[in-house]
Design an enzyme around this catalytic site. Structure first.
Site, mmCIF file in Angstrom:
data_model
loop_
_atom_site.group_PDB
_atom_site.id
_atom_site.type_symbol
_atom_site.label_atom_id
_atom_site.label_comp_id
_atom_site.label_asym_id
_atom_site.label_seq_id
_atom_site.Cartn_x
_atom_site.Cartn_y
_atom_site.Cartn_z
ATOM 1 N N ASN A 1 -10.299 -2.802 5.331
ATOM 2 C CA ASN A 1 -10.641 -2.227 6.840
ATOM 3 C C ASN A 1 -10.365 -1.503 8.125
ATOM 4 O O ASN A 1 -10.109 -0.043 8.606
ATOM 5 C CB ASN A 1 -11.212 -3.557 7.306
ATOM 6 C CG ASN A 1 -11.358 -3.382 9.037
ATOM 7 O OD1 ASN A 1 -11.333 -2.528 9.449
ATOM 8 N ND2 ASN A 1 -12.235 -4.986 9.300
ATOM 9 N N TRP A 2 -8.837 -2.245 8.254
ATOM 10 C CA TRP A 2 -8.002 -1.179 9.162
ATOM 11 C C TRP A 2 -7.174 -0.092 8.414
ATOM 12 O O TRP A 2 -6.670 0.981 8.560
ATOM 13 C CB TRP A 2 -6.601 -2.100 10.148
ATOM 14 C CG TRP A 2 -5.410 -2.511 9.007
ATOM 15 C CD1 TRP A 2 -5.414 -2.883 7.749
ATOM 16 C CD2 TRP A 2 -4.336 -2.720 9.957
ATOM 17 N NE1 TRP A 2 -4.108 -3.260 7.914
ATOM 18 C CE2 TRP A 2 -3.247 -3.444 8.100
ATOM 19 C CE3 TRP A 2 -3.833 -2.502 10.879
ATOM 20 C CZ2 TRP A 2 -1.812 -3.829 9.053
ATOM 21 C CZ3 TRP A 2 -2.629 -3.103 11.214
ATOM 22 C CH2 TRP A 2 -1.718 -3.321 10.594
ATOM 23 N N TYR B 1 -7.758 -5.320 -9.447
ATOM 24 C CA TYR B 1 -7.226 -5.834 -8.231
ATOM 25 C C TYR B 1 -8.298 -7.072 -7.941
ATOM 26 O O TYR B 1 -8.780 -7.310 -8.833
ATOM 27 C CB TYR B 1 -8.230 -4.926 -6.593
ATOM 28 C CG TYR B 1 -7.944 -5.809 -5.524
ATOM 29 C CD1 TYR B 1 -6.428 -5.955 -5.357
ATOM 30 C CD2 TYR B 1 -9.144 -6.728 -5.093
ATOM 31 C CE1 TYR B 1 -6.403 -6.212 -3.666
ATOM 32 C CE2 TYR B 1 -8.103 -7.318 -4.284
ATOM 33 C CZ TYR B 1 -7.230 -7.051 -3.508
ATOM 34 O OH TYR B 1 -7.063 -7.959 -2.196
ATOM 35 N N GLN C 1 -9.530 -7.879 9.321
ATOM 36 C CA GLN C 1 -8.318 -7.047 8.977
ATOM 37 C C GLN C 1 -8.466 -6.725 10.940
ATOM 38 O O GLN C 1 -9.453 -6.744 11.523
ATOM 39 C CB GLN C 1 -8.139 -6.091 8.096
ATOM 40 C CG GLN C 1 -7.441 -6.569 7.172
ATOM 41 C CD GLN C 1 -6.996 -5.360 6.829
ATOM 42 O OE1 GLN C 1 -8.145 -4.073 6.253
ATOM 43 N NE2 GLN C 1 -5.644 -5.769 5.018
ATOM 44 N N GLY D 1 -2.532 -8.511 8.593
ATOM 45 C CA GLY D 1 -2.427 -6.619 7.754
ATOM 46 C C GLY D 1 -0.840 -7.047 7.288
ATOM 47 O O GLY D 1 -0.315 -5.693 6.571
ATOM 48 N N ASP E 1 0.291 -9.491 5.583
ATOM 49 C CA ASP E 1 0.406 -10.358 4.937
ATOM 50 C C ASP E 1 1.418 -11.385 4.365
ATOM 51 O O ASP E 1 1.257 -12.489 4.479
ATOM 52 C CB ASP E 1 0.100 -9.740 3.169
ATOM 53 C CG ASP E 1 -1.794 -8.778 2.963
ATOM 54 O OD1 ASP E 1 -1.860 -8.226 4.614
ATOM 55 O OD2 ASP E 1 -1.887 -8.340 2.346
ATOM 56 N N ARG F 1 7.196 -8.128 -4.293
ATOM 57 C CA ARG F 1 5.106 -8.585 -3.428
ATOM 58 C C ARG F 1 5.627 -10.048 -3.674
ATOM 59 O O ARG F 1 7.193 -10.821 -3.204
ATOM 60 C CB ARG F 1 4.943 -8.639 -5.101
ATOM 61 C CG ARG F 1 4.146 -7.257 -5.238
ATOM 62 C CD ARG F 1 3.428 -6.706 -4.474
ATOM 63 N NE ARG F 1 1.954 -6.755 -4.316
ATOM 64 C CZ ARG F 1 1.359 -6.358 -3.218
ATOM 65 N NH1 ARG F 1 1.150 -5.249 -2.804
ATOM 66 N NH2 ARG F 1 0.686 -7.497 -3.322
ATOM 67 N N TYR G 1 7.985 -6.428 0.901
ATOM 68 C CA TYR G 1 6.605 -6.712 1.317
ATOM 69 C C TYR G 1 6.716 -7.580 2.774
ATOM 70 O O TYR G 1 6.388 -8.407 3.009
ATOM 71 C CB TYR G 1 5.320 -7.136 0.746
ATOM 72 C CG TYR G 1 3.713 -6.667 -0.104
ATOM 73 C CD1 TYR G 1 3.447 -5.307 0.899
ATOM 74 C CD2 TYR G 1 3.191 -8.101 0.042
ATOM 75 C CE1 TYR G 1 2.791 -5.692 0.800
ATOM 76 C CE2 TYR G 1 2.147 -7.874 0.478
ATOM 77 C CZ TYR G 1 1.414 -6.842 0.628
ATOM 78 O OH TYR G 1 0.293 -6.803 0.494
ATOM 79 N N TRP G 2 6.672 -6.528 3.925
ATOM 80 C CA TRP G 2 6.359 -6.633 5.682
ATOM 81 C C TRP G 2 6.928 -8.411 5.535
ATOM 82 O O TRP G 2 7.403 -8.753 6.538
ATOM 83 C CB TRP G 2 4.570 -7.832 5.317
ATOM 84 C CG TRP G 2 4.099 -7.395 5.202
ATOM 85 C CD1 TRP G 2 3.028 -6.867 4.172
ATOM 86 C CD2 TRP G 2 3.241 -5.750 6.308
ATOM 87 N NE1 TRP G 2 1.543 -6.388 4.824
ATOM 88 C CE2 TRP G 2 2.380 -5.073 5.684
ATOM 89 C CE3 TRP G 2 3.826 -5.617 7.478
ATOM 90 C CZ2 TRP G 2 1.734 -4.411 6.493
ATOM 91 C CZ3 TRP G 2 3.597 -4.507 8.316
ATOM 92 C CH2 TRP G 2 2.537 -3.781 7.629
ATOM 93 N N GLU H 1 3.887 3.754 0.557
ATOM 94 C CA GLU H 1 3.572 2.186 0.906
ATOM 95 C C GLU H 1 4.306 1.946 2.306
ATOM 96 O O GLU H 1 4.424 1.625 3.446
ATOM 97 C CB GLU H 1 3.281 1.534 -0.073
ATOM 98 C CG GLU H 1 2.135 -0.015 0.693
ATOM 99 C CD GLU H 1 2.208 -0.919 -0.716
ATOM 100 O OE1 GLU H 1 2.537 -1.109 -1.396
ATOM 101 O OE2 GLU H 1 1.210 -2.399 -0.330
HETATM 102 C C1 GLC Z 1 -1.799 -4.723 1.690
HETATM 103 C C2 GLC Z 1 -1.057 -4.580 3.008
HETATM 104 C C3 GLC Z 1 -2.587 -4.300 4.204
HETATM 105 C C4 GLC Z 1 -3.426 -3.733 3.158
HETATM 106 C C5 GLC Z 1 -3.520 -3.020 1.900
HETATM 107 C C6 GLC Z 1 -4.179 -2.316 1.583
HETATM 108 O O1 GLC Z 1 -2.958 -6.221 1.944
HETATM 109 O O2 GLC Z 1 -0.107 -5.785 3.578
HETATM 110 O O3 GLC Z 1 -1.711 -4.541 5.306
HETATM 111 O O4 GLC Z 1 -4.457 -3.699 4.554
HETATM 112 O O5 GLC Z 1 -2.595 -3.597 1.195
HETATM 113 O O6 GLC Z 1 -3.092 -1.224 1.616
#
Ligand code: GLC
Length: 431
Positions: A38-39, A85, A105, A167, A169, A202, A355-356, A399
């Site tokens: 989505n985003w 996935y 999202q 987003g 995560d 991760r 990640y994040w 990424e």
């Molecule tokens: C990860 C990110 C998310 C993003 C996705 C695809 O899950 O945390 O924000 O939309 O990857 O890039």
């Protein structure tokens, strides 16, 4: 940096978008994320708008093929099968005509639509209104869904029911709330992500169990929003989500006016008022940023993450708040090779590669820069934009980036990083 090198990078960015194109929609990156997100797509659509208006509209049109009857735009649309996935369409068990996930999202969609519409008008496209109108209707339906399904108690803040909705995560902002979620699952977990990228970057296995517990819970609710709201073991009124929704609402108000939709202008203006007032109540002088609210515990979430600054895209700060934000951001950036870290380096939760939990995301910097500019903090906005462009030029379209070294991490040839480059490098060149 010479113009030649810049030109090359533009070609590279476009080539990544072309390579990740699966027929009118773009996957975030091959294998690791093999569907439409989505985003990601909203950012990607803005990237396309810098050189191909049709393709930009198309990205959004394909995304809303996944929009549910109730207005929700899912976080993943599974247009075509892929087994690289997890969790795939079978785990979500949703009932839309195209398989989708069951959560959403950040609604960057409305922001992207306005961006594309403006680009289409600037390019003299006669069909801009015609192309924008149905997408505007979809966006409006999704904003109505947000208000009804995710702010039923009318706080002026929308809630996430799963960390993946944010987003961000794996953000430390969710640690306490997620720790309450049981680790039991009825779905068998078959992680695929750690087969593509280093497990150290991760989420941990135990967190994955909680992520899937939430999916199981909501699937058992038949994806009914009221039932989910009542049974959610994770419920956070998120300032990043609300900030983006409020900003997208402002963009839709502008489009509604252009489309001559007066009733919708009024409806969206009321939504905007509610959301910006809700955000206003989440500012904390002592922290020099906004804080999310854990709706299960009733407590503020004080973990220092980028989310605390994202409301700038939607709210106008007073002079004191601006000075406070500038000082706080300077503190986060102190000693960093690339900014803005997604978690403050002085926090015990900071991990520059995970990640994040510390890394820099190009699209977050894009939102940050927009928010800072909207608040007349142009110098800081410019420095984030230049830093992002520089990071991409030296490390590639990764990424995310390690803020302490500038190293590119996670998946590479990432679509939204390419889109961010196309949009931000123009600003850097134009000054
Ligand atoms: C990860 C990110 C998310 C993003 C996705 C695809 O899950 O945390 O924000 O939309 O990857 O890039």
């Amino acid at each position: 940096m010479s113009d030649d090198i810049k030109l090359d990078r533009h070609d590279d960015a476009r080539a990544i978008l072309a390579r990740n194109d699966r027929g009118g929609y773009t996957v975030p990156t091959d294998r690791l994320y093999p569907f439409q997100w989505n985003w990601d797509s909203a950012f990607v659509a803005m990237g396309f708008a810098t050189f191909d208006i049709d393709r930009a509209y198309r990205e959004l049109e394909r995304l809303i093929e996944g929009q549910w009857e109730d207005g929700m735009i899912p976080h993943i649309v599974f247009h075509a099968p892929s087994d690289t996935y997890f969790p795939g369409a079978d785990v979500w068990g949703t009932r839309h005509r195209i398989p989708t996930s069951g959560i959403t999202q950040p609604p960057v969609f409305g922001m992207a639509l306005r961006f594309i519409h403006d680009a289409a008008v600037a390019a003299g496209r006669q069909d801009a209104l015609e192309r924008t109108r149905p997408l505007f209707a979809a966006a409006l339906r999704s904003h109505r869904w947000w208000m009804k399904a995710r702010d039923p108690e009318r706080r002026g803040l929308v809630a996430i029911l799963h960390p993946w909705e944010s987003g961000s995560d794996n953000s430390p902002a969710w640690d306490e709330a997620l720790a309450r979620v049981p680790t039991t699952t009825t779905t068998q977990i078959r992680r695929k992500d750690t087969g593509h990228v280093d497990a150290a970057m991760r989420p941990r296995d135990v967190d994955y169990q909680r992520f899937i517990h939430l999916v199981d819970t909501y699937r058992d609710c038949g994806w009914n929003p009221e039932k989910q709201w009542a049974s959610a073991p994770f419920k956070v009124a998120d300032v990043q989500m609300t900030g983006i929704l409020a900003r997208a609402t402002a963009d839709l108000i502008r489009l509604a006016a252009v489309l001559g939709a007066q009733d919708e202008v009024a409806e969206l203006s009321e939504m905007h008022r509610l959301l910006t007032e809700g955000l206003g109540r989440r500012w904390r002088d002592s922290l020099r940023r906004f804080v999310s609210l854990d709706l299960v515990s009733g407590e503020d979430i004080e973990a220092p993450t980028q989310a605390g600054f994202i409301p700038l895209v939607a709210v106008t700060l007073d002079g004191q708040q601006r000075a406070a934000v500038a000082a706080e951001i300077a503190r986060w950036c102190d000693g960093m090779v690339v900014s803005l870290p997604s978690t403050a380096p002085f926090s015990p939760a900071f991990e520059p590669k995970r990640y994040w939990r510390g890394p820099v995301w190009a699209v977050i910097n894009w939102l940050m820069a927009d928010g800072l500019r909207a608040n007349a903090m142009n110098e800081l906005a410019g420095s984030l934009e230049r830093g992002t462009v520089w990071a991409i030029e030296q490390a590639g379209f990764c990424e995310y980036f390690d803020p302490t070294t500038g190293e590119g991490l996670g998946g590479n040839t990432f679509s939204w990083t390419a889109a961010a480059y196309l949009v931000l490098s123009r600003r850097v060149t134009d000054g």
